[in-house]
Design an enzyme around this catalytic site. Structure first.
Site, PDB file in Angstrom:
ATOM      1  N   LEU A 157      50.111 124.777  88.390  1.00 36.19           N
ATOM      2  CA  LEU A 157      48.941 124.679  87.512  1.00 36.19           C
ATOM      3  C   LEU A 157      49.156 123.757  86.317  1.00 36.19           C
ATOM      4  O   LEU A 157      48.298 123.677  85.441  1.00 36.19           O
ATOM      5  CB  LEU A 157      48.566 126.080  86.999  1.00 36.19           C
ATOM      6  N   ARG A 158      50.305 123.068  86.296  1.00 34.06           N
ATOM      7  CA  ARG A 158      50.544 122.168  85.157  1.00 34.06           C
ATOM      8  C   ARG A 158      49.485 121.070  85.087  1.00 34.06           C
ATOM      9  O   ARG A 158      49.074 120.663  84.010  1.00 34.06           O
ATOM     10  CB  ARG A 158      51.934 121.539  85.262  1.00 34.06           C
ATOM     11  N   GLY A 159      49.063 120.574  86.244  1.00 24.52           N
ATOM     12  CA  GLY A 159      48.048 119.520  86.258  1.00 24.52           C
ATOM     13  C   GLY A 159      46.752 119.967  85.615  1.00 24.52           C
ATOM     14  O   GLY A 159      46.142 119.233  84.832  1.00 24.52           O
ATOM     15  N   ASP A 209      57.137 116.072  87.584  1.00 27.35           N
ATOM     16  CA  ASP A 209      56.008 116.974  87.354  1.00 27.35           C
ATOM     17  C   ASP A 209      56.062 117.614  85.972  1.00 27.35           C
ATOM     18  O   ASP A 209      55.046 118.033  85.433  1.00 27.35           O
ATOM     19  CB  ASP A 209      56.003 118.061  88.442  1.00 27.35           C
ATOM     20  N   VAL A 264      47.407 120.388  81.673  1.00 23.19           N
ATOM     21  CA  VAL A 264      47.556 119.115  80.965  1.00 23.19           C
ATOM     22  C   VAL A 264      46.234 118.360  80.902  1.00 23.19           C
ATOM     23  O   VAL A 264      45.886 117.784  79.864  1.00 23.19           O
ATOM     24  CB  VAL A 264      48.640 118.249  81.641  1.00 23.19           C
TER      25      VAL A 264
END
Length: 369
Positions: A302-304, A221, A307
């Protein structure tokens, strides 16, 4: 200047060959790489915006992963650095310079500058933590009262690309260190009460073969993007790939010269995209839809979202525009989200197809309403 070397063969024949007086190893041109568009796009977008967080490339053996990664580094323009600085410090950007350079600037000292190629650092599987992070000379610190630091690979990779081949075989604690440094942009070494910190901002690129083991989900991830590479099936395309590689192996200089124009054009396009990136805008409704897709896919954290937003803007800038479109998002959303989905052994649909299916549903509903 041309050096002449006389080579004696077994049959007592004498052959004179010319060897060019150069110590630079030729690198296969990025624009000569056939196919693998997903991998090439992911690398280009990370170069345009390093804050995307790197890319994990998983695929079959012998599909050109290492060749492509080394080629993208050779393609990039030179960067300005402070002369004789171990950390490739930027002469004016505070976030990209070492504490020593900051102190020198505070004292109004004059700094000598130079330009270098973007660093391309390979991390071998057998590397130790000290080789990766650097070491402090404790004896010198105790006897002379001086902080003596031997920079590691993270220092050499600052403002460049750090490549880990077979990253799924790397020790987990080294992967943790890599990902923490890539996320924070700094590397801190603590030894016997002595602490040294230096900038470590790099594009982290990992590659591997899924047959040899998968990365832990929480580590996977942390990579910004995930590209899947498959062996080319089309016979005509396979022949073209073999021909390009054979041409380079037989005469590297000619192959490089033939691709010089395309290389320079792509280099200019990347530089323009880097300059345009800060002015790229995305409609608020698109940002909401991206988060809706992530929520629908049950993506943790919230990385998705972050990015996908960054990658869409970088793709938009790459094509010379300043307003993100739905097609921009559609192109990069699979790369940004497929590795963040929870694994379901009973799921028959491919993770990339699942992302696109949810994307179509969410964005089409928004257009229809």
């Amino acid at each position: 200047m041309t050096n002449y070397i006389i080579i004696k063969l077994q049959k007592k024949e004498t052959v004179i060959s010319t060897v060019k007086n150069t110590t630079v190893r030729p690198i296969f041109p990025f624009t000569a790489i056939v196919g693998q568009e997903e991998m090439k796009l992911a690398l280009i977008l990370n170069v345009i915006d390093p804050k995307i967080g790197g890319v994990m490339i998983m695929g079959d053996r012998g599909t050109g992963k290492s060749t492509t990664i080394r080629a993208i580094a050779d393609l990039l323009p030179e960067i300005p650095v402070v002369l004789n600085d171990s950390f490739n410090s930027h002469p004016s950007d505070i976030d990209l310079m070492s504490d020593q350079v900051k102190d020198a600037l505070d004292k109004k000292a004059e700094l000598d500058l130079t330009h270098i190629k973007v660093p391309m650092v390979d991390l071998p599987l057998g590397a130790t933590e000290d080789r990766l992070c650097g070491t402090i000379d404790i004896e010198k610190a105790l006897t002379e009262g001086v902080k003596s630091f031997e920079p590691g690979l993270l220092a050499k990779a600052n403002r460049g690309i750090l490549y880990v081949d077979e990253v799924n075989l790397l020790d987990d604690h080294l992967v943790d260190i890599l990902l923490d440094s890539a996320a924070s942009g700094w590397n801190t070494v603590e030894r016997e009460g002595i602490s040294i910190r230096h900038p470590a901002r790099f594009v982290l690129v990992g590659s591997g073969n899924p047959e040899e083991g998968e990365l832990r989900p929480q580590l996977l991830d942390r990579f910004g993007m995930h590209a899947e590479i498959r062996t080319v099936k089309d016979p005509a395309l396979r022949v073209k790939i073999v021909e390009e590689r054979s041409k380079f192996d037989q005469d590297p200089s000619t192959c490089i010269e033939e691709n010089r124009k395309n290389q320079e054009a792509l280099k200019s396009k990347i530089v323009e995209a880097q300059n345009t990136l800060s002015s790229v805008e995305m409609d608020y409704n698109f940002r909401v839809k991206i988060s809706e897709v992530c929520s629908e896919l049950d993506v943790d954290g919230l990385r998705g979202d972050i990015v996908t937003n960054r990658a869409a803007k970088a793709f938009c800038a790459y094509h010379g525009r300043t307003n993100v479109t739905v097609d921009d998002i559609k192109t990069i959303i699979t790369l940004s989200l497929r590795h963040r989905l929870r694994k379901d052994p009973l799921e028959s649909i491919d993770s990339g197809q699942k992302v696109l299916k949810v994307f179509e549903k969410v964005f089409n509903d928004g257009l229809e309403s």
